[in-house]
Design a protein around this motif. Structure first.
Motif, mmCIF file in Angstrom:
data_model
loop_
_atom_site.group_PDB
_atom_site.id
_atom_site.type_symbol
_atom_site.label_atom_id
_atom_site.label_comp_id
_atom_site.label_asym_id
_atom_site.label_seq_id
_atom_site.Cartn_x
_atom_site.Cartn_y
_atom_site.Cartn_z
ATOM 1 N N PRO A 69 26.960 47.753 42.461
ATOM 2 C CA PRO A 69 25.211 47.717 42.011
ATOM 3 C C PRO A 69 25.201 46.543 40.758
ATOM 4 N N VAL A 70 24.801 45.495 41.295
ATOM 5 C CA VAL A 70 24.383 44.406 40.458
ATOM 6 C C VAL A 70 23.506 43.435 41.061
ATOM 7 N N LEU A 71 22.902 42.649 40.437
ATOM 8 C CA LEU A 71 21.769 41.761 40.801
ATOM 9 C C LEU A 71 22.343 40.672 41.770
ATOM 10 N N ASP A 72 21.607 40.030 42.494
ATOM 11 C CA ASP A 72 22.202 39.065 43.517
ATOM 12 C C ASP A 72 22.508 37.678 42.602
ATOM 13 N N GLU A 73 22.094 37.383 41.387
ATOM 14 C CA GLU A 73 22.532 36.190 40.919
ATOM 15 C C GLU A 73 23.832 36.467 40.174
ATOM 16 N N ASN A 74 24.334 37.805 39.826
ATOM 17 C CA ASN A 74 25.615 38.513 39.117
ATOM 18 C C ASN A 74 26.678 38.502 40.356
ATOM 19 N N LEU A 75 26.119 38.755 41.712
ATOM 20 C CA LEU A 75 27.285 38.980 42.671
ATOM 21 C C LEU A 75 28.392 37.939 42.628
ATOM 22 N N LYS A 76 28.000 36.586 42.568
ATOM 23 C CA LYS A 76 29.210 35.695 42.661
ATOM 24 C C LYS A 76 30.382 35.841 41.421
ATOM 25 N N SER A 77 29.520 36.216 40.184
ATOM 26 C CA SER A 77 30.543 35.989 39.253
ATOM 27 C C SER A 77 31.272 37.608 39.310
ATOM 28 N N LEU A 78 30.919 38.578 39.797
ATOM 29 C CA LEU A 78 31.435 39.935 39.996
ATOM 30 C C LEU A 78 32.733 39.552 40.986
ATOM 31 N N GLN A 79 32.201 38.626 42.137
ATOM 32 C CA GLN A 79 33.506 38.246 43.072
ATOM 33 C C GLN A 79 34.686 37.450 42.726
ATOM 34 N N HIS A 80 34.491 36.660 41.722
ATOM 35 C CA HIS A 80 35.491 36.100 40.794
ATOM 36 C C HIS A 80 36.305 36.668 40.249
ATOM 37 N N LEU A 81 35.578 37.675 39.361
ATOM 38 C CA LEU A 81 36.235 38.474 38.541
ATOM 39 C C LEU A 81 37.379 39.511 39.218
ATOM 40 N N MET A 82 36.699 39.817 40.485
ATOM 41 C CA MET A 82 37.584 40.696 41.412
ATOM 42 C C MET A 82 38.754 40.012 41.981
ATOM 43 N N GLU A 83 38.513 38.509 42.068
ATOM 44 C CA GLU A 83 39.614 37.674 42.521
ATOM 45 C C GLU A 83 40.704 37.767 41.488
ATOM 46 N N ASP A 84 40.292 37.284 40.351
ATOM 47 C CA ASP A 84 41.145 37.321 39.411
ATOM 48 C C ASP A 84 41.992 38.568 39.201
ATOM 49 N N GLN A 85 41.383 39.841 39.431
ATOM 50 C CA GLN A 85 41.933 41.033 38.968
ATOM 51 C C GLN A 85 43.107 41.250 40.254
ATOM 52 N N ILE A 86 42.499 41.096 41.552
ATOM 53 C CA ILE A 86 43.497 41.239 42.512
ATOM 54 C C ILE A 86 44.521 40.235 42.507
ATOM 55 N N TYR A 87 44.457 39.113 41.852
ATOM 56 C CA TYR A 87 45.797 38.059 41.836
ATOM 57 C C TYR A 87 46.596 38.687 41.103
ATOM 58 N N ARG A 88 46.015 39.093 39.636
ATOM 59 C CA ARG A 88 46.933 39.345 38.731
ATOM 60 C C ARG A 88 47.899 40.706 39.064
ATOM 61 N N LEU A 89 47.239 41.402 39.889
ATOM 62 C CA LEU A 89 47.816 42.896 40.105
ATOM 63 C C LEU A 89 48.860 42.452 41.167
ATOM 64 N N LEU A 90 48.608 41.594 42.034
ATOM 65 C CA LEU A 90 49.536 41.383 43.054
ATOM 66 C C LEU A 90 50.793 40.609 42.572
ATOM 67 N N ARG A 91 50.523 39.737 41.600
ATOM 68 C CA ARG A 91 51.704 38.905 40.947
ATOM 69 C C ARG A 91 52.341 39.849 40.067
ATOM 70 N N LYS A 92 51.794 40.851 39.463
ATOM 71 C CA LYS A 92 52.482 41.837 38.530
ATOM 72 C C LYS A 92 53.259 42.729 39.410
ATOM 73 N N CYS A 93 52.892 43.294 40.495
ATOM 74 C CA CYS A 93 53.663 43.850 41.500
ATOM 75 C C CYS A 93 54.622 43.191 42.490
ATOM 76 N N ARG A 94 54.590 41.712 42.239
ATOM 77 C CA ARG A 94 55.771 40.710 42.998
ATOM 78 C C ARG A 94 55.362 41.102 44.297
ATOM 79 N N VAL A 95 54.031 41.140 45.015
ATOM 80 C CA VAL A 95 53.806 41.247 46.026
ATOM 81 C C VAL A 95 53.688 39.673 46.800
ATOM 82 N N ILE A 96 53.110 38.667 45.797
ATOM 83 C CA ILE A 96 52.997 37.478 45.942
ATOM 84 C C ILE A 96 53.838 36.788 44.898
ATOM 85 N N THR A 97 54.429 35.755 45.353
ATOM 86 C CA THR A 97 55.410 34.647 44.292
ATOM 87 C C THR A 97 54.841 33.334 44.572
#
Length: 758
Positions: free
Chosen positions: A104-132
């Protein structure tokens, strides 16, 4: 799909079925990661599903275990690139994340939210050693400088989304550019041109990226799919690991049941006898299974119930089985599994033992003066001849016997006759559970020490007498009368009884069953199942005192029935007493006019039909189907007329006073008592017994004419204990209610013959 697996679902439970589904779907996911360059992971909501973390780690662990097996499968693909064979997959696939719900965000903020989700997923996968850093060592990789998260721009159901995605991919019916297509095309273009290089770090080597021809890819994909689909769960370490990770409930169930299984086996083995029956074995198994079912948990219970069943059966068959061969009456043998003769199955280590059911009955001897315990018979010879031969040693052997027609071999080589059209077999209608119950009831007879037990084993203690020596014999102190079987058999005085000549009978073949009206002519049995014995003078019986020397009779039932017969004698002075002629005499009744030259008088005969139950209780019958009951003073009001002129039931319910559960035992007609008068008449007997409803044959003694009994004597005819023809053995009925209608002693058994002047 549920209809297809309905049997598995209901038989093994939902947990087993669901774990199989998870195993199959996880295998298919691993297959996709091995044959794909790009994998799209969808999320049903606008947030990342953390359950994917455990799934990715499971797939990576299984992939490492299956690396060798996958390489063996790929070796069979012709033209496969070497890098694919070395790595076991095309590359470390790039994973893109698609979220089906827009936040539930505005269209102009959707891109920023997408980048924040990418950072969150990357850190989570690195922390759990799914990706190296080195993507070759990981299940997959994510791009470091490209977008890999996409939010759906508008609300759609999953089916519509996939359909539009398919149309966009092949440019069907859609001329407007799609945001997701543009998101996906940048990764596809990079894969087709340069390939993926998602390693991170300074000192990492080049990434392996294979782009094979379509023919090679399809060939490899088909073989890998077959490998992942058809390999059993316990076929390799990789699949075993997969099963153990996914099926947590199953692992718990296995561990729990494995702990309870020894307890269930101990419950089965508790207080077991040295050998026991199949019914007892099944009962103990049921108790052990109940214990396992109550303490076991999960889908493995059924599997371990099968193991418990196998272990109990193995324990029982390992030297603890009971023979359970049924006796003639139907009781199972309680000996351990054995063989009857040493030459049978010589390679077997089974012991050589006789059959023994453990059931003992109380029976009287042929004359009725002595009772003894008898073993449950397993053959007709012991039931009808052997037992009475043993007990005669101490009782009836001193009395006068009538010899019945039997087989007399002319040499040591003889054999049973081959009766055409008749298969000799034992057909018993028996139910094991009822038999065991019946065994308990019959064991309540007199104490074992009260009567001596006579069994088949005791036959070896008796000298093997010749059949010729078993003819009419008298005890010491009595007059011995020799009997010529080819001419006549002398009963008493000057009254001669013609005997059956054996010259017309086979001396090399014998009848393997009892004589009956349909038996082939010229063949006799090896032994007689009947017995006719003379106790002595008629004065031995007192109508006031009854049968005082006959044990086992119920109170008021030990009396014989009087039978008054009018006799007419014709006098012929020219012939005198030397001219005598026998006539059959029926019951003429009183008040008939006597012609001149005739003399009429009444003779009194005493007759009794005796029944005997397995407990040794004995009683007389007053009329067909009724039990004799005399008054307290010993007065018998009934007459033998109904007994002599009607069919007499062979079986009656015994009025035992202490029947367990109210179920009466069945008494069998075993003896016919006849006290002949001191008159110029002969009482005759010609018994015919039909022990079962038609088409059962009528069993006879073998004499061609009625047997004439000597005057002024007390005779007892003993009937067979069981009856046997060419096809089966006839025993007492199982139902007490219809016992009286099961078999009969046919009318015409008793008669009277007079000597008239010619």
């Amino acid at each position: 799909m549920l209809d297809k697996h309905e049997d598995t679902l209901f038989e093994k439970g939902f947990l087993h079925y669901f774990s199989n589904l998870r195993d199959t779907s996880t295998r298919h996911l691993l297959f996709l990661f091995l044959v794909s360059h790009i994998c799209v992971v969808t999320n049903a909501s606008s947030s990342f599903d953390l359950n994917y973390i455990q799934l990715f780690k499971t797939l990576d662990s299984v992939r490492a275990k299956l690396q060798g097996s996958i390489a063996e499968v790929l070796k069979t693909v012709p033209g496969l690139p070497k890098d694919w064979l070395t790595l076991g997959r095309l590359c470390s696939p790039r994973v893109l994340f698609y979220f089906e719900q827009r936040p539930p965000v505005l269209d102009e903020n959707l891109k920023s939210l997408q980048h924040l989700m990418e950072d969150q997923i990357y850190r989570l996968l690195r922390k759990c050693r799914v990706i190296t850093n080195v993507c070759t060592n990981s299940l997959f990789a994510i791009p470091s400088n490209q977008e890999f998260v996409f939010f759906k721009p508008r609300q759609q159901d999953r089916f519509t989304f996939l359909l539009e995605l398919l149309n966009d991919t092949f440019e069907i019916g859609n001329e407007c550019p799609s945001d997701f297509r543009e998101f996906l095309s940048q990764h596809i273009t990079l894969a087709q041109t340069e390939g993926f290089s998602d390693n991170v770090g300074r000192h990492v080597g080049p990434s392996i990226f294979v782009l094979p021809p379509a023919r090679v890819w399809f060939d490899a994909a088909f073989k890998l799919f077959d490998f992942f689909t058809n390999s059993p769960a316990n076929g390799s370490k990789g699949f075993q690991l997969l099963r153990s990770i996914l099926d947590v409930e199953g692992q718990f169930s296995e561990a729990r049941c494995l702990k309870v299984l020894p307890l269930a086996l101990a419950a089965y083995q508790e207080n077991l006898p040295s050998h026991y029956s199949s019914q007892y074995h099944e009962n103990k198994k049921t108790q052990a299974k109940a214990l396992l079912s109550s303490h076991g948990r999960g889908p493995a219970v059924q599997k371990f119930l099968g193991r418990l069943d196998t272990e109990c059966d193995r324990f029982w068959r390992n030297g603890r089985r009971m023979c359970e061969f049924p006796s003639i009456i139907g009781n199972p043998c309680i000996q351990p599994v054995h063989k009857l003769h040493a030459e049978e199955n010589s390679d077997s280590k089974l012991p050589v033992l006789p059959h023994m059911s453990g059931v003992r009955y109380v029976s009287a001897c042929s004359c009725g003066r002595r009772q003894a315990n008898r073993e449950d018979p397993y053959d007709v010879e012991y039931a009808n001849y052997g037992f009475y031969r043993l007990i005669e040693e101490e009782c009836c052997g001193r009395l006068r016997h009538v010899t019945f027609p039997i087989f007399k071999p002319s040499s040591d080589h003889f054999e049973p006759a081959n009766l055409k059209g008749a298969s000799k077999s034992m057909h018993f209608a028996r139910d094991v559970e009822k038999l065991i119950t019946g065994t308990e009831d019959l064991s309540l007879g007199p104490d074992e020490n009260e009567f001596p037990a006579l069994s088949v084993d005791h036959l070896s203690q008796v000298a093997a007498d010749d059949h010729e020596e078993s003819q009419t014999s008298l005890g010491k102190g009595e007059t011995t009368e020799a009997i010529d079987e080819d001419n006549i058999m002398e009963i008493a005085g000057t009254h001669e009884l013609p005997a059956v000549s054996t010259k017309d009978f086979s001396t090399t073949e014998y009848l393997p069953c009892m004589l009956h009206v349909n038996s082939p002519s010229g063949i006799l049995p090896r032994y007689s199942s009947w017995s006719l014995v003379c106790l002595g003078s008629s004065s031995l019986y007192s109508h006031n005192a009854g049968l005082s020397d006959q044990p086992g009779f119920l109170a008021g039932s030990g009396f014989l029935l009087p039978w008054d017969i009018p006799v007419r004698l014709q006098h012929n002075e020219s012939n005198g007493l030397d001219g005598r002629r026998a006539h059959n005499l029926g019951y003429s009744g009183k008040g008939k006019r006597v012609k001149q030259g005739q003399h009429e008088f009444t003779v009194k005969i005493f007759i009794g039909v005796e029944y005997e139950c397995p407990r040794g209780h004995r009683f007389m019958s007053s009329s067909p189907g009724r039990i004799l009951k005399a008054t307290g003073a010993g007065l018998v009001k009934d007459s033998a007329q109904l007994i002599t002129q009607n069919d007499v039931p062979l079986y009656l319910p015994c009025p035992c006073p202490y029947n367990r559960g109210g179920k009466a035992l069945i008494a069998q007609l075993m003896r016919l008592h006849v006290v002949t008068p001191k008159a110029a008449v002969h009482v005759t007997i010609d018994p015919k017994v039909r022990p079962a409803p038609p088409p059962c044959p009528e069993f006879v003694t073998g004499f061609t004419e009625p047997i004439q009994l000597s005057p002024s004597s007390y005779w007892i005819l003993r009937f067979p204990y069981v009856y046997e023809d060419e096809n089966q053995i006839y025993t007492h009925p199982k139902e007490n209610a219809r016992a009286a209608q099961h078999g009969y002693l046919l009318k015409g058994t008793c008669g009277v013959m007079e000597f008239a002047n010619e």
